[in-house]
Design a protein around this motif. Structure first.
Motif, PDB file in Angstrom:
ATOM      1  N   UNK A   1      -2.099  -0.998  -4.319  1.00 55.34           N
ATOM      2  CA  UNK A   1      -1.135   0.102  -4.359  1.00 55.34           C
ATOM      3  C   UNK A   1      -0.164   0.029  -3.187  1.00 55.34           C
ATOM      4  N   UNK A   2      -0.700  -0.280  -2.012  1.00 55.83           N
ATOM      5  CA  UNK A   2       0.172  -0.397  -0.829  1.00 55.83           C
ATOM      6  C   UNK A   2       1.176  -1.536  -1.004  1.00 55.83           C
ATOM      7  N   UNK A   3       0.701  -2.659  -1.491  1.00 55.85           N
ATOM      8  CA  UNK A   3       1.579  -3.809  -1.711  1.00 55.85           C
ATOM      9  C   UNK A   3       2.674  -3.457  -2.715  1.00 55.85           C
ATOM     10  N   UNK A   4       2.288  -2.798  -3.783  1.00 57.12           N
ATOM     11  CA  UNK A   4       3.261  -2.393  -4.805  1.00 57.12           C
ATOM     12  C   UNK A   4       4.272  -1.409  -4.218  1.00 57.12           C
ATOM     13  N   UNK A   5       3.786  -0.486  -3.378  1.00 57.37           N
ATOM     14  CA  UNK A   5       4.682   0.490  -2.759  1.00 57.37           C
ATOM     15  C   UNK A   5       5.694  -0.204  -1.849  1.00 57.37           C
ATOM     16  N   UNK A   6       5.217  -1.131  -1.024  1.00 63.99           N
ATOM     17  CA  UNK A   6       6.118  -1.849  -0.113  1.00 63.99           C
ATOM     18  C   UNK A   6       7.158  -2.641  -0.902  1.00 63.99           C
TER      19      UNK A   6
END
Length: 141
Positions: free
Chosen positions: A6-11
């Motif tokens: 999720x963090x990777x997708x958000x970034x």
């Protein structure tokens, strides 16, 4: 693992948002410039139309720097028939209109991309409430 994804997708989405916003500003600035060129060409044409057809006109061909006690900018002009200047201004007007239409298409495409990125961000934050809380708790420095 899901949290990291999720963090990777958000970034990634955040990067796309920044990139799209920058492109949008660039297109808007180009559109403003072309609108100005179009308006100058139109106003010049309107003034030229008021002159008799056999009038010779002066066309600016650039600036030259002259050094005296201080730097002085001097414009250079060339004498040309009204018809030639009118043709040039009509061409500038048409080119500006064409460029504006093309830029408008680019702007619409970027607006769709921006909406898509916003929608993806919204979905991501709805799917992962803990990520949303983390983002909300971050302080902007």
């Amino acid at each position: 693992m899901a949290e990291e994804t999720s963090r990777t997708a958000f970034v990634e989405l955040q990067g796309r948002m920044i990139e799209t916003t920058a492109k949008m500003k660039q297109v808007q600035n180009q559109m403003r410039g072309k609108e100005g060129e179009k308006k100058r060409a139109y106003l010049t044409l309107e003034e030229l139309r008021q002159l008799p057809d056999d009038t010779n006109t002066y066309k600016s061909i650039g600036m030259e720097r002259c050094f005296f006690w201080f730097l002085l900018m001097v414009s250079r002009f060339v004498l040309e028939p009204k018809s030639l200047l009118m043709t040039e201004q009509e061409q500038k007007f048409k080119e500006s209109e064409s460029a504006i239409a093309s830029l408008q298409t680019s702007k619409e495409y970027l607006e769709k991309q921006m909406a898509e990125v916003k929608n993806n961000l919204r979905e991501l934050l709805q799917q992962d409430p803990s990520l949303a809380r983390q983002i909300m708790s971050m302080s902007v420095v």
